[in-house]
Design an enzyme around this catalytic site. Structure first.
Site, PDB file in Angstrom:
ATOM      1  N   LYS A   9       0.655  -1.190   0.380  1.00  0.00           N
ATOM      2  CA  LYS A   9      -0.003   0.293  -0.285  1.00  0.00           C
ATOM      3  C   LYS A   9       0.931   1.265  -0.424  1.00  0.00           C
ATOM      4  CE  LYS A   9      -3.862  -2.352   2.364  1.00  0.00           C
ATOM      5  NZ  LYS A   9      -4.506  -2.077   3.707  1.00  0.00           N
ATOM      6  N   TYR A  49     -12.839  -1.657  -4.469  1.00  0.00           N
ATOM      7  CA  TYR A  49     -13.178  -2.396  -2.659  1.00  0.00           C
ATOM      8  C   TYR A  49     -14.443  -2.531  -3.072  1.00  0.00           C
ATOM      9  CZ  TYR A  49      -8.019  -2.256  -1.113  1.00  0.00           C
ATOM     10  OH  TYR A  49      -7.708  -2.142  -1.509  1.00  0.00           O
ATOM     11  N   PHE A  57     -15.826   3.336   6.768  1.00  0.00           N
ATOM     12  CA  PHE A  57     -14.213   3.244   6.348  1.00  0.00           C
ATOM     13  C   PHE A  57     -14.208   4.094   4.630  1.00  0.00           C
ATOM     14  CE2 PHE A  57     -15.015  -0.877   6.577  1.00  0.00           C
ATOM     15  CZ  PHE A  57     -14.445  -1.806   5.694  1.00  0.00           C
ATOM     16  N   THR A  91      -5.190  -7.322  10.701  1.00  0.00           N
ATOM     17  CA  THR A  91      -5.883  -6.145  10.007  1.00  0.00           C
ATOM     18  C   THR A  91      -4.909  -4.265  10.710  1.00  0.00           C
ATOM     19  OG1 THR A  91      -7.245  -7.087   9.053  1.00  0.00           O
ATOM     20  CG2 THR A  91      -7.672  -4.575   9.162  1.00  0.00           C
ATOM     21  N   ASN A 112      -1.778  -0.347   6.858  1.00  0.00           N
ATOM     22  CA  ASN A 112      -1.625  -1.224   6.983  1.00  0.00           C
ATOM     23  C   ASN A 112      -0.645  -1.891   6.260  1.00  0.00           C
ATOM     24  OD1 ASN A 112      -3.271  -2.087   5.733  1.00  0.00           O
ATOM     25  ND2 ASN A 112      -4.327  -3.324   7.420  1.00  0.00           N
ATOM     26  N   HIS A 115      -2.393  -5.685   1.405  1.00  0.00           N
ATOM     27  CA  HIS A 115      -3.304  -5.832   1.441  1.00  0.00           C
ATOM     28  C   HIS A 115      -2.898  -7.889   1.155  1.00  0.00           C
ATOM     29  CE1 HIS A 115      -7.233  -7.306   0.118  1.00  0.00           C
ATOM     30  NE2 HIS A 115      -6.773  -7.302  -1.492  1.00  0.00           N
ATOM     31  N   GLU A 126      -8.838 -11.033  -7.630  1.00  0.00           N
ATOM     32  CA  GLU A 126      -8.061  -9.809  -7.092  1.00  0.00           C
ATOM     33  C   GLU A 126      -7.197  -9.825  -8.686  1.00  0.00           C
ATOM     34  OE1 GLU A 126      -9.415  -8.922  -2.954  1.00  0.00           O
ATOM     35  OE2 GLU A 126      -7.301  -9.906  -3.564  1.00  0.00           O
TER      36      GLU A 126
END
Length: 137
Positions: A9, A49, A57, A91, A112, A115, A126
């Protein structure tokens, strides 16, 4: 051999953590068979997402994931999905086991660092979202 999908990320790419994260991945017997750096646009982030669209969120997640470059990857190995989830850690980095990627590098529950797919079916979806068949040969 099983495949799974990984995103390093924006928080991690911004801090030059791609190589240290990849070392952890490879040290745990997962092979990186495809990898590319890109900057997600809003439509890509929302599409990827979309399962979280109704969650509170969602907007901040899309904003975060479009805030800088990411590294998308296909990983391969025995039980790749479950193995990578174990390597990533919980997570919430405060709940992650020692020496997991999120315990070592995550800034918070959103930033974090990584993913990973949560099932074989989602891994296939994905991977197909970001990689063409020819990129995986």
């Amino acid at each position: 051999m099983e495949r799974t999908f990984s995103i390093i990320k924006p928080d991690a790419t911004k801090r030059n953590l791609v190589d240290p994260i990849n070392q952890i991945i490879e040290k745990n017997d997962l092979k990186i068979i495809a990898s590319k750096s890109l900057k997600l646009n809003k439509e890509q982030a929302e599409g990827f997402y979309k399962v979280h669209k109704e969650r509170p969120f969602f907007s901040s997640l899309v904003e975060f994931m479009t805030s800088g470059p990411v590294q998308v990857q296909v990983l391969e190995g025995d039980n790749a999905v479950s193995k990578y989830r174990e390597i990533m850690g919980a997570t919430n980095p405060k709940e992650a086991e020692d020496n997991t990627i999120r315990k070592l590098y995550a800034e918070n529950i959103e930033a974090n660092s990584v993913h990973g797919s949560d099932s074989k079916e989602n891994a296939e979806t994905e991977i197909a979202f970001f990689f063409s068949v020819s990129e995986l040969l």
